[in-house]
Design a protein around this motif. Structure first.
Motif, PDB file in Angstrom:
ATOM      1  N   CYS A  27       1.021  -1.082   0.105  1.00  0.00           N
ATOM      2  CA  CYS A  27       0.035   0.017   0.037  1.00  0.00           C
ATOM      3  C   CYS A  27       0.916   1.405   0.047  1.00  0.00           C
ATOM      4  N   GLN A  29       0.240   4.136   1.034  1.00  0.00           N
ATOM      5  CA  GLN A  29       0.215   4.907   2.374  1.00  0.00           C
ATOM      6  C   GLN A  29       0.615   4.048   3.495  1.00  0.00           C
ATOM      7  N   CYS A  30       0.121   2.812   3.840  1.00  0.00           N
ATOM      8  CA  CYS A  30       0.671   2.259   4.909  1.00  0.00           C
ATOM      9  C   CYS A  30       1.648   1.230   4.928  1.00  0.00           C
ATOM     10  N   CYS A  45      -4.448   0.375   0.312  1.00  0.00           N
ATOM     11  CA  CYS A  45      -5.047  -0.788   0.688  1.00  0.00           C
ATOM     12  C   CYS A  45      -6.387  -0.504   0.975  1.00  0.00           C
ATOM     13  N   CYS A  48      -6.810   2.094   3.708  1.00  0.00           N
ATOM     14  CA  CYS A  48      -6.527   3.653   3.630  1.00  0.00           C
ATOM     15  C   CYS A  48      -7.574   4.318   2.420  1.00  0.00           C
TER      16      CYS A  48
HETATM   17 ZN   LIG Z   1      -3.053   1.099   3.471  1.00  0.00          ZN
END
Ligand SMILES: [Zn+2]
Length: 60
Positions: A27, A29-30, A45, A48
């Motif tokens: 992902c 972001q995370c 994901c 997110c």
């Molecule tokens: Zn994520």
């Protein structure tokens, strides 16, 4: 808040996401495993995506 267990590796992630292992990526972001490629894939994901795009509201 309970969150689903994080998959240990790309193979576990693929099994959990019900996709091919070569469709799995991190992902943006995370960095959790997510289905990044192929049909239904995306850079983020599910968690997110939910945070960035809340449930659509009714038109005003
Ligand atoms: Zn994520």
């Amino acid at each position: 808040m309970a969150s689903p267990p994080a998959p240990r590796d790309a193979y576990a992630a693929a099994a959990m996401l019900d996709c091919s292992v070569d469709q799995v990526g991190r992902c943006a972001q995370c960095t959790a495993y997510t289905q990044k490629y192929g049909r239904g894939g995306g850079p983020l994901c599910a968690g997110c995506r939910e945070k960035l795009a809340p449930a659509p509201r009714k038109q005003l």
